[in-house]
Scaffold this active site. Structure first.
Site, PDB file in Angstrom:
ATOM      1  N   MET A   1       2.872   2.261   7.820  1.00  0.00           N
ATOM      2  CA  MET A   1       1.744   1.975   6.950  1.00  0.00           C
ATOM      3  C   MET A   1       0.819   0.983   7.629  1.00  0.00           C
ATOM      4  SD  MET A   1       3.790  -0.277   4.103  1.00  0.00           S
ATOM      5  CE  MET A   1       4.885   1.078   3.744  1.00  0.00           C
ATOM      6  N   CYS A   2      -0.443   1.323   7.698  1.00  0.00           N
ATOM      7  CA  CYS A   2      -1.521   0.514   8.259  1.00  0.00           C
ATOM      8  C   CYS A   2      -1.688   0.719   9.764  1.00  0.00           C
ATOM      9  CB  CYS A   2      -1.362  -0.970   7.983  1.00  0.00           C
ATOM     10  SG  CYS A   2      -1.170  -1.419   6.253  1.00  0.00           S
ATOM     11  N   THR A   3      -2.931   0.787  10.175  1.00  0.00           N
ATOM     12  CA  THR A   3      -3.304   0.895  11.579  1.00  0.00           C
ATOM     13  C   THR A   3      -4.527   0.021  11.812  1.00  0.00           C
ATOM     14  OG1 THR A   3      -2.578   3.214  11.595  1.00  0.00           O
ATOM     15  CG2 THR A   3      -3.923   2.487  13.443  1.00  0.00           C
ATOM     16  N   ASP A  21      -2.328   0.996   4.179  1.00  0.00           N
ATOM     17  CA  ASP A  21      -1.448   2.047   3.669  1.00  0.00           C
ATOM     18  C   ASP A  21      -0.381   1.401   2.793  1.00  0.00           C
ATOM     19  OD1 ASP A  21      -2.986   3.400   5.487  1.00  0.00           O
ATOM     20  OD2 ASP A  21      -1.374   3.830   6.887  1.00  0.00           O
TER      21      ASP A  21
END
Length: 325
Positions: A1-3, A21
């Site tokens: 989750m997360c970029t 995310d």
């Protein structure tokens, strides 16, 4: 989750993008914090204390933490999930900062990545985790970038601080730890993105795609083109709404995206449930000491669109989430 990824355009056009995310809505709003605010790490007498040197525009989560933002100097902080994070060290008596305050501390105190690294590597404070309102463990790592394109990644692994500081560290996702992500990405660099890139929602695959695309897209000196390019990369590494994999904590719905134009000090916010972008020009915000805290309510207002620089309303600051007693 997360970029998270940093774009290097021409004529110092530096832009940082990130996805958030998560398995549920986080009731995110935008906040303006002025200079001169008295701050603490969230644990009363055991806390690190400071007075904010710089004003900042931030995105809150659960109205209890700073997850993302940019300060008036163009320093950007992005807080992302990392399952491997371990902060606790027995008998540690250093002043504390709760992880919900960590990004805000950096935005309050530093103008550049180099300044932040020089201070944080002294390890004069300890990090304290907190459980999210939905019961998820608050294990995170922090990425920062500045208008020069300099970057740093901060992780706590087995209680030890690990810092990766260089312009080349443009991308961060989630598990595995950053050293291992770099090793995995070297494999895909050898293959070459024009031949094949991994296409799943796994953190390692998102890392490879973001690393390739953030440099492959047109490196422009025009702010509009640069911001559009970063949004296109962030959308490529996003997870479709409604997807959450219980046994894979690194795969959750992308609920929002931000893009920070660090040269022109413009902060863009995109709610994935909304058809429109919101943006804020930091040049139009009053960060002077005593100007007061202001809030732009995004939660429950998905049709908000366009330039909202003058739409913030005076508000009491939110209280940072802290560990239960």
């Amino acid at each position: 989750m997360c970029t998270r990824a940093v774009y290097f355009g021409k004529d110092n056009q530096t832009v940082t993008g990130r996805t958030m995310d998560w398995k549920e809505e986080m009731h995110t709003n935008l906040w303006v914090f002025p200079r001169g605010m008295s701050r603490n790490g969230g644990l009363g007498d055991a806390s690190l204390t400071w007075t904010s040197r710089y004003g900042s525009l931030i995105a809150s989560v659960y109205e209890g933490g700073t997850a993302d933002g940019m300060n008036e100097q163009g320093l950007v902080a992005n807080l992302l999930y990392l399952a491997e994070s371990q902060y606790h060290v027995e008998q540690d008596t250093r002043p504390a900062i709760v992880i919900t305050v960590w990004a805000q501390y950096v935005l309050d105190q530093f103008a550049t990545v180099a300044e932040a690294v020089a201070e944080i590597e002294k390890e004069s404070f300890r990090m304290v985790p907190v459980v999210a309102p939905n019961g998820a463990e608050g294990t995170v790592h922090l990425a920062i970038s500045d208008p020069s394109g300099d970057s740093a990644i901060f992780e706590y692994i087995n209680g030890e601080l690990k810092i990766h500081h260089a312009r080349e560290f443009q991308v961060m996702t989630n598990s595995p730890v950053f050293d291992e992500q770099l090793a995995l990405n070297r494999y895909w660099q050898q293959i070459g993105g024009t031949v094949m890139l991994p296409g799943t929602n796994r953190a390692a695959d998102r890392f490879a795609r973001a690393s390739f695309y953030i440099n492959a897209c047109h490196q422009s000196d025009q702010a509009r083109e640069a911001v559009a390019s970063v949004f296109s990369v962030m959308r490529n590494v996003s997870v479709p709404r409604g997807i959450s994999t219980p046994d894979q904590p690194n795969i959750s719905t992308t609920i929002w995206r931000t893009v920070s134009d660090q040269k022109n000090r413009v902060y863009f916010f995109e709610n994935t449930a909304s058809p429109s972008l919101v943006w804020v020009r930091l040049s139009q915000l009053d960060f002077s000491e005593g100007a007061g805290v202001r809030k732009l309510t995004l939660d429950g207002n998905p049709d908000l669109a366009g330039d909202q620089s003058t739409s913030f309303e005076p508000s009491e600051p939110f209280q940072f989430l802290v560990p239960a007693v």
